[in-house]
Design a protein around this motif. Structure first.
Motif, short mmCIF file in Angstrom:
data_model
loop_
_atom_site.label_atom_id
_atom_site.label_comp_id
_atom_site.label_asym_id
_atom_site.label_seq_id
_atom_site.Cartn_x
_atom_site.Cartn_y
_atom_site.Cartn_z
N PHE A 72 -6.41 41.65 6.64
CA PHE A 72 -5.08 41.55 7.02
C PHE A 72 -4.99 41.76 8.52
O PHE A 72 -4.19 40.95 9.31
CB PHE A 72 -4.39 42.49 6.37
CG PHE A 72 -2.91 42.17 6.54
CD1 PHE A 72 -2.20 41.17 5.79
CD2 PHE A 72 -1.95 43.12 7.38
CE1 PHE A 72 -0.73 41.09 5.89
CE2 PHE A 72 -0.74 42.91 7.75
CZ PHE A 72 -0.17 41.89 7.07
N LEU A 73 -5.55 42.88 9.13
CA LEU A 73 -5.41 43.22 10.59
C LEU A 73 -6.30 42.15 11.52
O LEU A 73 -5.64 41.51 12.48
CB LEU A 73 -5.93 44.58 10.68
CG LEU A 73 -5.10 45.69 10.16
CD1 LEU A 73 -5.94 46.89 10.36
CD2 LEU A 73 -3.66 45.77 10.51
N GLY A 111 -2.00 37.86 6.83
CA GLY A 111 -1.53 38.58 8.25
C GLY A 111 -1.61 37.73 9.48
O GLY A 111 -0.71 37.83 10.28
N CYS A 126 -5.55 37.67 1.99
CA CYS A 126 -4.89 38.68 2.88
C CYS A 126 -5.23 38.19 4.43
O CYS A 126 -4.57 38.69 5.21
CB CYS A 126 -6.01 39.96 2.71
SG CYS A 126 -5.42 40.78 1.00
N ALA A 185 -3.71 39.15 11.47
CA ALA A 185 -2.88 39.32 12.51
C ALA A 185 -3.38 39.18 14.10
O ALA A 185 -2.93 38.33 14.81
CB ALA A 185 -2.35 40.76 12.47
#
Length: 151
Positions: free
Chosen positions: A33-34, A85, A81, A37
């Motif tokens: 997820f990170l 993100g 996921c 992003a």
């Protein structure tokens, strides 16, 4: 077609691989997820700065992250996921700033990055995985055929 099977593998090959432990998968989901992003922010600037090559580079990074998440976790949620993100940060970057600046403006390369990345994420989330279901739950046993009407 053989090239795709050699590169991506078949469903039988994915189901034959061992699943990582649950704790490792949960940590990987958060990390993906990170990373999604981060790839979103980097891709938004790269596609603007480097023109046509920047869009290709940004989409290649998205495809690598989404497919890598799918293969690392062995579940469709791994790609989901990373896609979540990526898309969440893009939604923030699409909003105009109070100063009137835009990170992603209405240009063909920005639209190509937005829609191309979304399509790549959905395609990667539908590829064969080690698990029959989204969260890594094993597939149910197949039902036995009923013979002669006996139940």
């Amino acid at each position: 077609m053989r090239f795709l099977h050699a590169l991506l593998g078949t469903r039988e090959q994915r189901l034959a691989e061992r699943m990582p432990p649950r704790g490792v998968r949960v940590a990987a989901y958060v990390l993906l997820f990170l990373l999604g992003a981060a790839v979103s922010v980097c891709g938004a600037f790269v596609q603007t700065l480097w023109g046509g090559f920047g869009v290709v580079l940004a989409l290649a990074a998205c495809a690598g992250l989404f497919y890598g998440g799918l293969r690392a976790t062995g579940t469709k949620l791994g790609a989901g996921c990373a896609l979540g993100g990526w898309f969440l940060v893009l939604a923030v970057l699409l909003a105009p700033r109070p100063e009137g600046d835009l990170v992603l403006s209405a240009t063909p390369s920005a639209y190509l990055y937005l829609f191309g990345g979304a399509v790549l994420g959905v395609v990667c989330a539908t590829l064969p995985t080690r698990s029959g279901f989204l969260f890594g739950v094993p597939a149910p046993e197949p039902r036995r055929a009923v013979r002669g009407g006996d139940r």
